[in-house]
Design a protein around this motif. Sequence first.
Motif, short mmCIF file in Angstrom:
data_model
loop_
_atom_site.label_atom_id
_atom_site.label_comp_id
_atom_site.label_asym_id
_atom_site.label_seq_id
_atom_site.Cartn_x
_atom_site.Cartn_y
_atom_site.Cartn_z
N ALA A 1 0.82 -1.23 0.00
CA ALA A 1 0.00 0.00 0.00
C ALA A 1 0.85 1.26 0.00
O ALA A 1 0.38 2.33 0.41
N GLY A 2 2.07 1.18 -0.45
CA GLY A 2 3.00 2.30 -0.39
C GLY A 2 2.59 3.54 -1.16
O GLY A 2 2.97 4.65 -0.80
N SER A 3 1.77 3.39 -2.19
CA SER A 3 1.39 4.55 -3.00
C SER A 3 0.17 5.29 -2.44
O SER A 3 -0.23 6.31 -2.98
N ARG A 4 -0.36 4.78 -1.34
CA ARG A 4 -1.54 5.41 -0.74
C ARG A 4 -1.12 6.55 0.19
O ARG A 4 -0.17 6.42 0.95
N PRO A 5 -1.84 7.68 0.18
CA PRO A 5 -1.52 8.78 1.10
C PRO A 5 -1.75 8.37 2.56
O PRO A 5 -2.66 7.62 2.87
N VAL A 6 -0.93 8.88 3.44
CA VAL A 6 -1.03 8.61 4.87
C VAL A 6 -2.24 9.36 5.42
O VAL A 6 -2.42 10.54 5.16
N ASP A 7 -3.09 8.66 6.18
CA ASP A 7 -4.21 9.32 6.86
C ASP A 7 -4.11 9.06 8.36
O ASP A 7 -3.18 8.41 8.83
N GLN B 1 2.30 10.86 11.85
CA GLN B 1 1.33 11.83 12.37
C GLN B 1 1.45 13.17 11.65
O GLN B 1 0.44 13.77 11.27
N SER B 2 2.67 13.60 11.43
CA SER B 2 2.91 14.85 10.71
C SER B 2 2.38 14.76 9.27
O SER B 2 1.75 15.69 8.76
N ALA B 3 2.64 13.62 8.62
CA ALA B 3 2.17 13.43 7.24
C ALA B 3 0.65 13.39 7.17
O ALA B 3 0.05 13.98 6.26
N ALA B 4 0.01 12.74 8.13
CA ALA B 4 -1.46 12.66 8.13
C ALA B 4 -2.07 14.06 8.32
O ALA B 4 -3.04 14.41 7.64
N THR B 5 -1.49 14.84 9.21
CA THR B 5 -1.98 16.21 9.44
C THR B 5 -1.79 17.06 8.18
O THR B 5 -2.70 17.78 7.77
N ARG B 6 -0.62 16.94 7.56
CA ARG B 6 -0.36 17.69 6.32
C ARG B 6 -1.30 17.23 5.21
O ARG B 6 -1.86 18.06 4.49
N ASN B 7 -1.47 15.92 5.05
CA ASN B 7 -2.32 15.39 3.98
C ASN B 7 -3.76 15.83 4.13
O ASN B 7 -4.46 16.00 3.12
N GLU C 1 0.42 15.65 -4.27
CA GLU C 1 1.26 16.37 -3.31
C GLU C 1 1.21 15.76 -1.91
O GLU C 1 1.96 16.16 -1.02
N LYS C 2 0.36 14.78 -1.70
CA LYS C 2 0.23 14.16 -0.39
C LYS C 2 1.39 13.20 -0.12
O LYS C 2 1.91 12.57 -1.04
N THR C 3 1.77 13.09 1.14
CA THR C 3 2.84 12.18 1.55
C THR C 3 2.29 10.75 1.54
O THR C 3 1.22 10.49 2.08
N LYS C 4 3.03 9.87 0.91
CA LYS C 4 2.59 8.48 0.76
C LYS C 4 3.18 7.59 1.87
O LYS C 4 4.19 7.92 2.48
N LEU C 5 2.55 6.45 2.09
CA LEU C 5 3.02 5.49 3.09
C LEU C 5 4.45 5.05 2.83
O LEU C 5 5.24 4.86 3.75
N ALA C 6 4.80 4.89 1.56
CA ALA C 6 6.16 4.46 1.21
C ALA C 6 7.21 5.45 1.71
O ALA C 6 8.30 5.04 2.15
N GLU C 7 6.89 6.72 1.69
CA GLU C 7 7.84 7.74 2.15
C GLU C 7 8.06 7.64 3.66
O GLU C 7 9.15 7.95 4.15
N ILE C 8 7.06 7.21 4.39
CA ILE C 8 7.15 7.12 5.84
C ILE C 8 7.74 5.78 6.29
O ILE C 8 8.55 5.72 7.21
N LEU C 9 7.33 4.70 5.65
CA LEU C 9 7.66 3.36 6.13
C LEU C 9 8.90 2.72 5.50
O LEU C 9 9.33 1.67 5.96
N ALA C 10 9.44 3.32 4.45
CA ALA C 10 10.68 2.79 3.89
C ALA C 10 11.76 2.83 4.96
O ALA C 10 11.89 3.83 5.67
N GLU C 11 12.46 1.74 5.14
CA GLU C 11 13.53 1.64 6.15
C GLU C 11 13.01 1.81 7.58
O GLU C 11 13.72 2.30 8.45
#
Length: 205
Positions: free
Chosen positions: A77-83, A113-119, A127-137
């Motif tokens: 689900a990496g391409s999905r925006p963080v909520d 949390q920061s990404a969900a608030t921004r999204n 322009e939304k932050t995706k799960l892959a950006e947060i959960l990689a590594e």
Amino acid sequence: MSQEQPRREEAEQEHESIKPEENVKDVQESLARKKAVAESIGGQVHEKDRKQVSSESVSGRANITIGEALEATVVTAGSRPVDYSDAAAIQAAEVRATGRTNIIPGGVAAAAQSAATRNARVTKEEEKTKLAEILAEASSKLPSDKPVTRKDAEGVIGAELRNDPNLCTRPGGVAASIAAAARLNQTNSTSSTKNNDNNLKQKQN
């Protein structure tokens, strides 16, 4: 400056003490565990991961950790925006991995949390932050990690449910990855117990 020098030397010594073949083996086993999680929830494995990992199952290997299960979410689900429900599930996973009850500044949960608030404020999907950006590594971002248990999965599922407006978990999402890892760990534990019992019976005969 003098404090930085010993840290650098320690880091270099740690790096030198790791043998390349051991590091490659660890990486391959970690990829195999993530692949197993992704496949068990119906996700597709990235081609680069498929080339690096043989088609062996993960049975008989180390259990899947919470960090690895979070990283498997990138595949499914990496391409999905963080909520907010994702952020809550990630926070629950981090708490269970570290044993801490507070969010670690700069950690995976804080970033989610920061990404969900921004999204929630951004209108353009791209322009939304995706799960892959947060959960990689994610494994390397957690100060400590542990194998996923059924109790961990229940906690993460509960957090995702409570924070979803429709009171449901997402297919292939954080809770699904943690639950799949817990099932695989339980299966590995059961099969290794059976193998030990069989070995004991053979020795007795």
